[in-house]
Every structure is written in C-alpha cells, then in structure tokens.
Design a protein around this motif. Sequence first.
Motif, mmCIF file in Angstrom:
data_model
loop_
_atom_site.group_PDB
_atom_site.id
_atom_site.type_symbol
_atom_site.label_atom_id
_atom_site.label_comp_id
_atom_site.label_asym_id
_atom_site.label_seq_id
_atom_site.Cartn_x
_atom_site.Cartn_y
_atom_site.Cartn_z
ATOM 1 N N GLU A 70 0.830 -1.205 0.000
ATOM 2 C CA GLU A 70 0.000 0.000 0.000
ATOM 3 C C GLU A 70 0.863 1.253 0.000
ATOM 4 O O GLU A 70 0.579 2.216 -0.713
ATOM 5 C CB GLU A 70 -0.955 -0.007 1.197
ATOM 6 C CG GLU A 70 -1.817 1.243 1.301
ATOM 7 C CD GLU A 70 -2.694 1.515 0.079
ATOM 8 O OE1 GLU A 70 -3.058 2.696 -0.115
ATOM 9 O OE2 GLU A 70 -3.023 0.583 -0.676
ATOM 10 N N VAL A 71 1.914 1.253 0.792
ATOM 11 C CA VAL A 71 2.833 2.403 0.817
ATOM 12 C C VAL A 71 3.448 2.596 -0.558
ATOM 13 O O VAL A 71 3.515 3.717 -1.076
ATOM 14 C CB VAL A 71 3.922 2.216 1.897
ATOM 15 C CG1 VAL A 71 5.029 3.250 1.749
ATOM 16 C CG2 VAL A 71 3.313 2.267 3.284
ATOM 17 N N TRP A 72 3.872 1.499 -1.165
ATOM 18 C CA TRP A 72 4.496 1.572 -2.478
ATOM 19 C C TRP A 72 3.539 2.162 -3.511
ATOM 20 O O TRP A 72 3.935 2.986 -4.334
ATOM 21 C CB TRP A 72 4.959 0.177 -2.911
ATOM 22 C CG TRP A 72 6.089 0.260 -3.876
ATOM 23 C CD1 TRP A 72 6.056 0.026 -5.207
ATOM 24 C CD2 TRP A 72 7.429 0.641 -3.575
ATOM 25 N NE1 TRP A 72 7.288 0.229 -5.764
ATOM 26 C CE2 TRP A 72 8.147 0.608 -4.776
ATOM 27 C CE3 TRP A 72 8.087 1.016 -2.409
ATOM 28 C CZ2 TRP A 72 9.498 0.932 -4.847
ATOM 29 C CZ3 TRP A 72 9.428 1.327 -2.475
ATOM 30 C CH2 TRP A 72 10.116 1.285 -3.682
ATOM 31 N N ARG A 73 2.282 1.747 -3.447
ATOM 32 C CA ARG A 73 1.278 2.282 -4.375
ATOM 33 C C ARG A 73 1.127 3.785 -4.198
ATOM 34 O O ARG A 73 1.114 4.540 -5.170
ATOM 35 C CB ARG A 73 -0.064 1.575 -4.155
ATOM 36 C CG ARG A 73 -1.128 1.955 -5.176
ATOM 37 C CD ARG A 73 -2.500 1.430 -4.801
ATOM 38 N NE ARG A 73 -3.026 2.018 -3.579
ATOM 39 C CZ ARG A 73 -3.440 3.290 -3.454
ATOM 40 N NH1 ARG A 73 -3.369 4.115 -4.475
ATOM 41 N NH2 ARG A 73 -3.911 3.742 -2.308
ATOM 42 N N GLN A 74 1.046 4.230 -2.943
ATOM 43 C CA GLN A 74 0.875 5.657 -2.678
ATOM 44 C C GLN A 74 2.111 6.462 -3.086
ATOM 45 O O GLN A 74 1.983 7.558 -3.641
ATOM 46 C CB GLN A 74 0.542 5.888 -1.208
ATOM 47 C CG GLN A 74 -0.852 5.410 -0.834
ATOM 48 C CD GLN A 74 -1.217 5.741 0.593
ATOM 49 O OE1 GLN A 74 -0.822 6.762 1.137
ATOM 50 N NE2 GLN A 74 -1.997 4.860 1.214
ATOM 51 N N LEU A 75 3.288 5.934 -2.830
ATOM 52 C CA LEU A 75 4.513 6.627 -3.236
ATOM 53 C C LEU A 75 4.613 6.725 -4.748
ATOM 54 O O LEU A 75 5.022 7.759 -5.287
ATOM 55 C CB LEU A 75 5.745 5.911 -2.678
ATOM 56 C CG LEU A 75 5.993 6.032 -1.187
ATOM 57 C CD1 LEU A 75 7.120 5.099 -0.758
ATOM 58 C CD2 LEU A 75 6.293 7.470 -0.784
ATOM 59 N N ALA A 76 4.232 5.653 -5.450
ATOM 60 C CA ALA A 76 4.329 5.623 -6.907
ATOM 61 C C ALA A 76 3.403 6.634 -7.566
ATOM 62 O O ALA A 76 3.666 7.077 -8.686
ATOM 63 C CB ALA A 76 4.036 4.214 -7.421
ATOM 64 N N GLU A 77 2.344 7.040 -6.870
ATOM 65 C CA GLU A 77 1.445 8.065 -7.420
ATOM 66 C C GLU A 77 2.175 9.394 -7.601
ATOM 67 O O GLU A 77 1.782 10.208 -8.427
ATOM 68 C CB GLU A 77 0.238 8.258 -6.501
ATOM 69 C CG GLU A 77 -0.728 7.093 -6.534
ATOM 70 C CD GLU A 77 -1.866 7.229 -5.535
ATOM 71 O OE1 GLU A 77 -1.911 8.232 -4.781
ATOM 72 O OE2 GLU A 77 -2.712 6.318 -5.493
ATOM 73 N N ARG A 78 3.231 9.619 -6.850
ATOM 74 C CA ARG A 78 4.017 10.866 -6.944
ATOM 75 C C ARG A 78 5.265 10.695 -7.796
ATOM 76 O O ARG A 78 6.068 11.604 -7.904
ATOM 77 C CB ARG A 78 4.422 11.323 -5.545
ATOM 78 C CG ARG A 78 3.228 11.636 -4.670
ATOM 79 C CD ARG A 78 3.624 12.291 -3.377
ATOM 80 N NE ARG A 78 4.236 13.580 -3.660
ATOM 81 C CZ ARG A 78 5.216 14.108 -2.936
ATOM 82 N NH1 ARG A 78 5.697 13.480 -1.891
ATOM 83 N NH2 ARG A 78 5.714 15.281 -3.251
ATOM 84 N N GLY A 79 5.475 9.513 -8.357
ATOM 85 C CA GLY A 79 6.665 9.220 -9.159
ATOM 86 C C GLY A 79 7.344 7.977 -8.629
ATOM 87 O O GLY A 79 7.095 7.538 -7.511
ATOM 88 N N ASP A 80 8.216 7.414 -9.422
ATOM 89 C CA ASP A 80 8.894 6.166 -9.081
ATOM 90 C C ASP A 80 9.748 6.344 -7.822
ATOM 91 O O ASP A 80 10.674 7.145 -7.815
ATOM 92 C CB ASP A 80 9.769 5.724 -10.246
ATOM 93 C CG ASP A 80 10.483 4.416 -9.987
ATOM 94 O OD1 ASP A 80 10.098 3.693 -9.047
ATOM 95 O OD2 ASP A 80 11.435 4.124 -10.731
ATOM 96 N N PRO A 81 9.454 5.589 -6.759
ATOM 97 C CA PRO A 81 10.250 5.718 -5.545
ATOM 98 C C PRO A 81 11.622 5.047 -5.641
ATOM 99 O O PRO A 81 12.501 5.324 -4.826
ATOM 100 C CB PRO A 81 9.391 5.061 -4.463
ATOM 101 C CG PRO A 81 8.421 4.211 -5.180
ATOM 102 C CD PRO A 81 8.280 4.757 -6.566
#
Length: 129
Positions: free
Chosen positions: A8-19
């Motif tokens: 879930e964290v990864w999905r939310q971070l990816a919304e702002r660009g590739d983490p």
Amino acid sequence: MSALSLEEVWRQLAERGDPGPELRSVAEAALERNARVPTILDLRGLSDVTDFFVIATGDSDTHARAISENILDRTRDDGFRPVGVEGLNTARWVLMDYVGLIVHVFQREVREFYQLERLWGDAPMFELE
C-alpha cells in the motif's frame, strides 16, 4: 497515523513518481529484522539533499545493528551501496547515506530525542506494518 503494508505504501509513493528500487530494498530489509515503527518520509520537493528518509527503531544496540547490517547486506545484494555509513559500532543511531535515500536506525530513546518525523512534519509519512 496507522501502519500500512509495504504494498500500500508503495502504491501511494508511486502516485508521486517512481520511488526507486533502493527504497524497497531498504524497507524490506528493515521489516525482515523486525524493526520497530519503520517509517518512510517522502522528501521529494521538500529537500535538496535527498528524496526519502527511512527511519526505524531497534530495541537494543544488538537489534539496531542487526537491522542496519541486514539493510547493508540486502542493498549490496541488490546492487546498491551507501556512500557513507556512520554509527554502526555503537548502534545508537546508525546513518546510511544512499544519496537519494538516507536511512536512520535508532535506539528508542535516541529516536524520541531527535524526533525527525516532527522536524519533517510537512513531508508525507508512511508507517510500515
């Protein structure tokens, strides 16, 4: 703030660009060693120094060192090396600098004293479960 799964964290971070894969490698390694309150701060757009902080707590110097060494081993296996590591001998506050990502592994009282999450209170923050 409630804890979220890494997915879930990864999905939310990816919304702002590739983490980036380094962040995932660090987060997984911290979770593997039962880091307490592992937290990712997304500093993109807020800091010129780095894009992310990962903050985790160990119950003792042995636990903090185990978390830190697992992060170093895991990232090395994944092809990433920090440009600097400090504090590994005493393991009260271990800092690992991957340039776009800075990892802080604290013992509880040191984390409470410095309160990095509060200093960067305007950053999106994600606690991992």
